[in-house]
Design a protein around this motif. Structure first.
Motif, PDB file in Angstrom:
ATOM      1  N   ILE A   7     -37.371  13.816  -9.099  1.00 35.26           N
ATOM      2  CA  ILE A   7     -37.408  12.419  -8.937  1.00 35.26           C
ATOM      3  C   ILE A   7     -36.785  12.187  -7.578  1.00 35.26           C
ATOM      4  O   ILE A   7     -35.406  12.556  -7.341  1.00 35.26           O
ATOM      5  CB  ILE A   7     -36.522  11.640 -10.005  1.00 35.26           C
ATOM      6  N   PRO A  41     -35.003  10.426  -4.423  1.00 31.73           N
ATOM      7  CA  PRO A  41     -33.968   9.046  -4.448  1.00 31.73           C
ATOM      8  C   PRO A  41     -34.680   7.852  -4.065  1.00 31.73           C
ATOM      9  O   PRO A  41     -35.669   7.749  -3.296  1.00 31.73           O
ATOM     10  CB  PRO A  41     -32.985   9.446  -2.992  1.00 31.73           C
ATOM     11  N   ILE A  42     -34.081   6.760  -4.815  1.00 33.74           N
ATOM     12  CA  ILE A  42     -34.547   5.386  -4.440  1.00 33.74           C
ATOM     13  C   ILE A  42     -33.538   4.440  -3.968  1.00 33.74           C
ATOM     14  O   ILE A  42     -32.378   4.586  -4.686  1.00 33.74           O
ATOM     15  CB  ILE A  42     -35.392   4.718  -5.920  1.00 33.74           C
ATOM     16  N   ARG A  82     -34.048   5.590 -11.088  1.00 33.95           N
ATOM     17  CA  ARG A  82     -33.937   7.158 -10.910  1.00 33.95           C
ATOM     18  C   ARG A  82     -33.148   7.821 -12.189  1.00 33.95           C
ATOM     19  O   ARG A  82     -33.563   8.728 -12.712  1.00 33.95           O
ATOM     20  CB  ARG A  82     -33.296   7.558  -9.819  1.00 33.95           C
ATOM     21  N   GLN A 116     -31.374   3.340  -7.863  1.00 34.06           N
ATOM     22  CA  GLN A 116     -30.272   4.554  -8.630  1.00 34.06           C
ATOM     23  C   GLN A 116     -30.507   4.176 -10.167  1.00 34.06           C
ATOM     24  O   GLN A 116     -30.759   5.303 -10.795  1.00 34.06           O
ATOM     25  CB  GLN A 116     -29.037   4.200  -8.233  1.00 34.06           C
TER      26      GLN A 116
END
Length: 146
Positions: free
Chosen positions: A22, A24-25, A34, A31
């Motif tokens: 996954i 990072p967002i 994620r 977060q």
């Protein structure tokens, strides 16, 4: 809809979900989303060697509701719109793309602190809703094509 991923695609779907990386967002909601996806894919355990990378872009907005005569609103809707793509790491090809949306209503109060907490709760619920929906879509895809 409410079936576990083991029922949806057999016992090896959980293993395939654990092979997701996954990306990072950015942001607090990113977060949370994620973390939800990591938990949904591994159950909190260790991830396997990644085969796919899930990349997500989020867009957030607030829509006022219940607008009163004086122009103030007594409610709002938090909107979480996501675009995602599942990339096969072996050849960097895009295996799956799509969008997912979460809409959560929350009440507005006189207290600033109460408003902040109400919005954060709406953001957290939207991230959980989108995470669960994405897990179902990924499990369906991985059970049939991977």
């Amino acid at each position: 809809m409410y079936a576990s991923s083991a029922i949806v695609g057999g016992p090896d779907v959980n293993q395939k979900l654990a092979e997701l990386e996954i990306a990072p967002i950015p942001g607090r909601v990113g977060q949370r989303l994620r973390n939800e996806l990591i938990y949904q894919s591994t159950g909190g355990g260790l991830a396997a060697q990644p085969v796919y990378r899930l990349e997500i872009i989020i867009r957030e907005s607030i829509t006022p509701t219940l607008v009163q005569i004086d122009g103030n609103s007594s409610g709002s809707v938090y909107n979480l719109n996501t675009s995602f793509r599942l990339v096969r790491l072996a050849d960097r090809s895009v295996a799956l793309t799509g969008e997912s949306n979460g809409r959560i209503a929350f009440q507005r109060f006189d207290s600033v602190f109460a408003n902040v907490r109400a919005r954060q709760e709406a953001e957290d619920r939207a991230a959980k809703t989108v995470g669960e929906e994405l897990k179902g879509r990924l499990a369906a895809y991985l059970s049939g094509n991977a």
